[in-house]
Design an enzyme around this catalytic site. Structure first.
Site, PDB file in Angstrom:
ATOM      1  N   ASP A 203      -0.883 -10.571  -4.152  1.00  0.00           N
ATOM      2  CA  ASP A 203      -0.174  -9.743  -3.176  1.00  0.00           C
ATOM      3  C   ASP A 203      -1.064  -8.566  -2.752  1.00  0.00           C
ATOM      4  O   ASP A 203      -1.673  -7.906  -3.609  1.00  0.00           O
ATOM      5  CB  ASP A 203       1.105  -9.213  -3.866  1.00  0.00           C
ATOM      6  N   GLU A 258      -3.815 -12.079  -0.412  1.00  0.00           N
ATOM      7  CA  GLU A 258      -3.212 -11.625   0.834  1.00  0.00           C
ATOM      8  C   GLU A 258      -4.022 -10.421   1.305  1.00  0.00           C
ATOM      9  O   GLU A 258      -4.058  -9.392   0.635  1.00  0.00           O
ATOM     10  CB  GLU A 258      -1.752 -11.215   0.608  1.00  0.00           C
TER      11      GLU A 258
END
Ligand code: NOJ
Length: 514
Positions: A203, A258
């Site tokens: 993330d 990400e």
């Protein structure tokens, strides 16, 4: 002899959002046992790996991206034993498993933060980013949080200092410049690697290194959330350490980060010299409109920035953070079908989002039913499995409404129709797996009329051409010898050759004679 490419380059990854995939215990919220029950859908479809969005213990302020214990499963989703069973069951079916690793922040309910906020001298104080107010009492700098336009700092009255949170105030940022944080987060990776996960979706991987001076962002970008701006050398060193940790385990483990920086060149830098992320999400194509010009440009930009570095591209059209691409492209199923052909034939690793194989559109979520502080509920609607309501979700009402036309878009309905978009995805996935040109080959653009994107994929003597008509008009191609391998329009027919005319919004895969 060339080395065979690793699975994460040749394969296709399917993202599961556990809350909305399948509910085994009937509480209206999907769970790990529900996922286990439907693994055969993924095998039938023909994907290679699944990526599970967070299932860790969490107060669910950001639906699991606010982690309160990285090494346990939230009771909503099951138990740690359920996670282990899911990993085993997936492996037994030949599916790899990626899990979400959320390194930048924790929940404010995480014991680390509870200790950190207790007093200024707590040993965990330095695990998070605490700073004194400015002389006027305001936040330490001008950084903004994501989701709503507020400062990325919240004052904690108990100790009179602000803490940093690039997302919700309930998601305080960890301080990765503090070595014990790095050690603790490495231990989290080790915990799951020992449980045989094949890798991690990381993330906001570009956000963990911060400017040590925590300086204001300058005028032209002031006001943008820090998550779209933060691009620091400190992060690269941290990612190199994560990479060597993951590479130290046997069996082609991997990371996909990400990188929420909306320039492909910046994204490319997070592959390092093949010593940072194995893969990085490149979101500019996700934000590109459905036009041939925009896509020609995206393909050219990926090739120009990633290829010279030896960085393997990724392609994503939908995920849990954005409107589904069918909805973004105006709802017309013909465009969604053409997009499937494009996504599954480009050079690079495609990431599918649960339900895109059903051609789902975003759900309409009334103000009263909204759940997400970031306004992303529409894409997170439950998967319709069965034709009859409640579409395989027995027990309580699902936590969000179903997408429109859930009966017609259900797995059961679409499986029974060989012309459906679901069968198109399956056919394309089968083709991609069978043809080295598609899963490993080189890609070069081909000349094409306005409104069409065309490219050739080749590996050894195997050559395949892809043509995508982005327009509502039929388009005649000039030069098209070859056998039709797939069409977004007539998937079920076995047409021996391609006549050279693309129907409106048709995309085709053609086998070129050698
Ligand atoms: C990106 C995730 O995909 C998103 O869902 C989440 O809200 C933020 N990161 C914060 O973790």
């Amino acid at each position: 002899m060339t080395m065979p490419r690793p699975w994460w380059q040749t394969g296709v990854v399917y993202q599961i959002y556990p809350r909305s995939f399948a509910d085994a215990d009937g509480d209206g919220i999907g769970d790990l046992a529900g996922i286990r029950r439907h693994l055969d859908h993924l095998v039938w479809l023909g994907v290679d790996a699944l990526w599970l969005s967070p299932f860790y213990r969490s107060p669910m302020r950001d639906f699991g991206y606010d982690v309160a214990d990285h090494c346990d499963v939230d009771p909503l989703f099951g138990s740690l034993a359920d996670a282990e069973r899911l990993i085993d069951d997936a492996h037994a079916r030949g599916l790899r498993v990626l899990i979400d690793f959320v390194p930048n922040h924790t929940s404010d309910q995480h014991p680390w933060f509870q200790e950190s906020r207790a007093d200024r001298t707590n040993p965990r104080r330095a695990w998070y980013v605490w700073r004194d107010p400015r002389p006027d009492g305001g936040p330490p700098n001008n950084w903004r949080a994501a989701f709503s336009d507020v400062p990325a700092w919240t004052l904690d009255p108990r100790t009179g200092q602000y803490y940093l949170h690039c997302f919700l105030p309930e998601q305080p940022d960890l301080d990765w410049s503090h070595p014990p944080v790095v050690q603790a987060m490495h231990d989290v990776l080790r915990f799951w690697l020992a449980r045989y996960v094949d890798g991690f979706r990381i993330d906001v991987a570009h956000l963990i290194g911060k400017d040590p001076a925590l300086a204001d962002v300058p005028a032209p970008v002031a006001g943008l959330p820090q998550v779209v701006l933060n691009d620091r050398p400190e992060t690269h060193a941290l990612l190199r350490a994560l990479r060597s940790l993951v590479d130290g385990y046997p069996g082609d483990r991997m990371t996909v980060g990400e990188i929420y920086l909306l320039e492909t060149e910046r994204v490319a830098s997070y592959y390092g010299r093949d010593d940072e992320l194995h893969l990085a999400f490149n979101f500019p194509p996700l934000y590109a409109p459905w036009t041939a010009d925009a896509w020609r440009q995206q393909l050219a930009s990926a090739a120009a920035t990633l290829d010279p570095k030896g960085a393997w591209p990724t392609w994503v059209l939908s995920n849990h953070d954005n409107k589904r691409h069918r909805t973004r492209y105006g709802g017309d199923e013909r465009r969604a079908r053409a997009a499937a052909v494009l996504l599954l034939t480009m050079r690079g690793t495609p990431f599918l989002f649960q339900g895109e194989e059903l051609g789902l559109e975003d759900a309409h979520v009334d103000a009263a039913a909204r759940r997400d502080p970031g306004g992303r509920d529409g894409a997170r609607a439950p998967m319709p499995w069965e034709r009859a309501a409640p579409h395989g979700w027995t027990g309580a009402q699902p936590w969000l409404p179903f997408p429109p036309d859930a009966a017609a878009g259900s797995v059961e309905q679409l499986q029974s129709d060989p012309t459906s978009i679901l069968h198109l995805y399956r056919r394309l996935l089968g083709l991609r797996r069978a043809l080295p040109a598609l899963h490993a080959g080189a890609q070069v653009p081909l000349a094409a009329p306005d409104g069409v994107v065309a490219f050739e994929r080749s590996e050894g003597s195997s050559r395949v051409a892809v043509f995508v008509n982005y327009t509502e008009e039929p388009i005649t191609l000039r030069h098209t010898p070859g056998t039709l391998l797939a069409s977004s329009v007539t998937i079920h027919e076995t047409t021996p050759s391609f006549a050279g005319v693309l129907a409106p919004y048709e995309a085709v895969v053609v086998h070129l004679a050698t």
